[in-house]
Design an enzyme around this catalytic site. Structure first.
Site, PDB file in Angstrom:
ATOM      1  N   ASP A 186      50.511   8.886  30.803  1.00 51.38           N
ATOM      2  CA  ASP A 186      50.917   9.496  29.416  1.00 51.38           C
ATOM      3  C   ASP A 186      52.270  10.582  29.632  1.00 51.38           C
ATOM      4  O   ASP A 186      53.067  10.284  29.001  1.00 51.38           O
ATOM      5  CB  ASP A 186      49.918  10.137  28.700  1.00 51.38           C
ATOM      6  CG  ASP A 186      48.499   9.234  28.668  1.00 51.38           C
ATOM      7  OD1 ASP A 186      48.623   8.285  29.171  1.00 51.38           O
ATOM      8  OD2 ASP A 186      47.767   9.585  28.136  1.00 51.38           O
ATOM      9  N   GLU A 233      37.821  13.037  35.985  1.00 46.39           N
ATOM     10  CA  GLU A 233      39.177  12.134  35.685  1.00 46.39           C
ATOM     11  C   GLU A 233      40.220  11.961  36.426  1.00 46.39           C
ATOM     12  O   GLU A 233      40.940  11.160  36.830  1.00 46.39           O
ATOM     13  CB  GLU A 233      39.512  12.456  34.298  1.00 46.39           C
ATOM     14  CG  GLU A 233      40.519  11.712  33.289  1.00 46.39           C
ATOM     15  CD  GLU A 233      40.944  12.112  31.766  1.00 46.39           C
ATOM     16  OE1 GLU A 233      40.273  13.279  31.690  1.00 46.39           O
ATOM     17  OE2 GLU A 233      41.540  11.472  31.311  1.00 46.39           O
TER      18      GLU A 233
HETATM   19  C1  9YW Z   1      44.527   9.229  25.451  1.00 46.79           C
HETATM   20  C2  9YW Z   1      41.151   6.907  28.800  1.00 46.79           C
HETATM   21  C3  9YW Z   1      42.963   6.995  28.962  1.00 46.79           C
HETATM   22  C4  9YW Z   1      43.659   6.407  29.905  1.00 46.79           C
HETATM   23  C5  9YW Z   1      45.060   6.614  30.145  1.00 46.79           C
HETATM   24  C6  9YW Z   1      44.844   8.327  30.295  1.00 46.79           C
HETATM   25  C7  9YW Z   1      44.358   8.960  29.150  1.00 46.79           C
HETATM   26  C8  9YW Z   1      44.925   9.517  26.950  1.00 46.79           C
HETATM   27  O1  9YW Z   1      42.880   8.378  29.197  1.00 46.79           O
HETATM   28  O2  9YW Z   1      44.985   8.649  27.822  1.00 46.79           O
HETATM   29  O3  9YW Z   1      44.339   9.724  24.541  1.00 46.79           O
HETATM   30  O4  9YW Z   1      44.825   7.943  25.492  1.00 46.79           O
HETATM   31  O5  9YW Z   1      46.321   8.828  30.415  1.00 46.79           O
HETATM   32  O6  9YW Z   1      45.544   6.168  31.112  1.00 46.79           O
HETATM   33  O7  9YW Z   1      43.429   4.827  29.658  1.00 46.79           O
HETATM   34  O8  9YW Z   1      40.687   7.054  30.069  1.00 46.79           O
END
Ligand code: 9YW
Length: 440
Positions: free
Chosen positions: A175, A409
């Site tokens: 992200d 995480e």
């Molecule tokens: C969001 C769920 C997700 C992952 C992403 C990570 C994070 C935050 O969490 O995203 O709010 O979507 O960056 O890779 O899929 O674990």
């Protein structure tokens, strides 16, 4: 014989997957992320495959049931109506259900995530003891995944380069990577006065900044104004990136689909996947491999420029068999050198951003911390090329981090002291899933 520590890790990982199981899918984390995320779901299915194959198959079926009519598999499926209370931005903010392509029975986002499902399906199939059972499930999943890939190659590769673009940073899975900083410098989104939920669960210092979120929300706003029409989004979105991890994962999934199609006698589909695999690996090597850095870089289609940033994600095309043997050897040297293991060469692999980068932050999400699902991809890739020392190190560091800090995480790569090194959500599903693979 399993050691006591391994037994504990295995019991703990199973406990976490069970805790995060919700009838037909696994949430990434019970507090932070209460829905189904695409690439998490893939890793979680692989975790389940080590302890309960039925659940692994159910996880994938549930995910595929939210596939869009144009083939897109959404990044989040909001399986219940509490989306807008529990998570921001929820189904309303995304407004993806207005698109004629969205599914009728469930709300989702209008973007996707790294296409891990091809290699996930191969992993599940390998774990099946009786290969003659569940054939319908496998054939139908192969067909759905191929239609997802077809959507990517049709709608996301405008110049026919074998490299598909992502149109939101969340599609990359990474992200707030420092890679996007250059893209954000090109325009100014409005300030969104919204109530974020993530920072009520996790310290702000470990999450993207408030200004980062303005960019993320603005991209959703523009997509919504386009009613998620791909051609219109291509014209209007300021973020169109050929991402090496997304494409590397796509190529690795094509490779798995080739094997599965062969086993299932799906000959036309096999030929299609061979074509895609060759095209994407060629695109990765011809356009994105950066010999001066010994890793893959990013290409910004909107601003027509490369973005070179030493990230863990830049190594991931190794899983798809993209680099030549010589390039892979250079990559092995790079990952074991001071940029990634730290000047004392005793940090933990693999930091999401080189520890020597001026943008490195040891605790902020994708700007430094180690993510175990990325380590899993790298471990497989380096092992495949025979770089066992690198692969062993990736596996051992992943196990050590969890043993030391718990199933977090993400982790501090410079975690050689006594300080706490696990960040973000705890009891995290894909961390548990990766550990289950590593110890089985
Ligand atoms: C969001 C769920 C997700 C992952 C992403 C990570 C994070 C935050 O969490 O995203 O709010 O979507 O960056 O890779 O899929 O674990």
């Amino acid at each position: 014989m399993e050691t006591q520590k391994e037994l504990n890790l295995s019991a703990e990982a199973s406990r976490i997957l069970n805790k995060n199981w919700r009838e037909s899918f696994t949430v990434p984390s019970s507090s932070l992320y209460p829905f189904q995320w695409l690439w998490d779901s893939g890793f979680n299915a692989m975790g389940w495959a080590n302890i309960d194959l039925e659940r692994a198959r159910t996880e994938i079926k549930t995910l595929l049931s939210a596939q869009w009519k144009n083939g897109l598999i959404p990044h989040i499926t909001f399986h219940n109506d509490s989306a807008d209370k529990m998570y921001f931005p929820g189904a309303e903010f995304h407004g993806a259900y207005h698109s004629p392509n969205s599914p009728d029975h469930v709300k989702t986002t209008g973007m996707t995530q790294p296409p891990v499902l091809g290699f996930v399906l191969e992993y599940l199939y390998e774990k099946e003891k009786d290969k003659s059972e569940n054939l319908e499930f496998y054939k139908s999943a192969i067909t759905s995944i191929i239609s997802f890939h077809r959507y990517l190659y049709t709608d996301r590769d405008p110049y026919n380069e074998g490299l598909v673009y992502i149109r939101h940073n969340w599609e990359s899975g990474s992200d707030n990577s420092a890679v996007w900083d250059d893209v954000w410098k090109m325009y100014q989104p409005p300030v969104y006065n919204v109530e974020r939920k993530d920072t009520t669960h996790v310290d702000q210092s470990q999450r993207p900044t408030k200004r980062d979120y303005d960019y993320y929300l603005n991209l959703i706003d523009i997509s919504k104004q386009c009613n998620y029409d791909e051609a219109e989004m291509f014209e209007k979105l300021p973020f169109l990136i050929q991402d090496p991890m997304f494409n590397g994962i796509l190529a690795a999934s094509n490779q798995s689909l080739i094997k599965l199609c062969e086993l299932f006698g799906m000959n036309d589909e096999k030929t299609q996947c061979e074509f895609w695999h060759a095209k994407t690996t060629a695109g990765l090597n011809d356009k994105l491999y950066d010999a001066s850095q010994s890793l893959y870089r990013y290409y910004d289609l909107k601003n027509e420029c490369y973005i070179s940033m030493p990230t863990a994600m830049g190594f991931t095309p190794i899983m798809a068999g993209s680099p030549t043997k010589e390039q892979a050897a250079e990559m092995a040297k790079k990952i074991m050198g001071e940029d990634f293991t730290g000047p004392r060469l005793d940090g933990f692999l693999c930091p999401s951003l080189a520890v020597t980068s001026p943008s490195f932050e040891h605790n902020r999400y994708w700007r430094g911390p180690v993510w175990l699902q990325v380590n899993w991809i790298l471990e497989r890739g380096f092992r495949q090329y025979g770089f066992n020392e690198v692969a062993d190190r990736l596996k051992q560091d992943s196990l050590s981090l969890v043993q030391k800090d718990g199933f977090y995480e993400y982790f501090n790569p410079k975690n050689y002291s006594d300080e706490k090194g696990g960040y973000g959500g705890n009891d995290f599903s894909w961390t548990a899933a990766v550990i289950l693979d590593f110890i089985n």
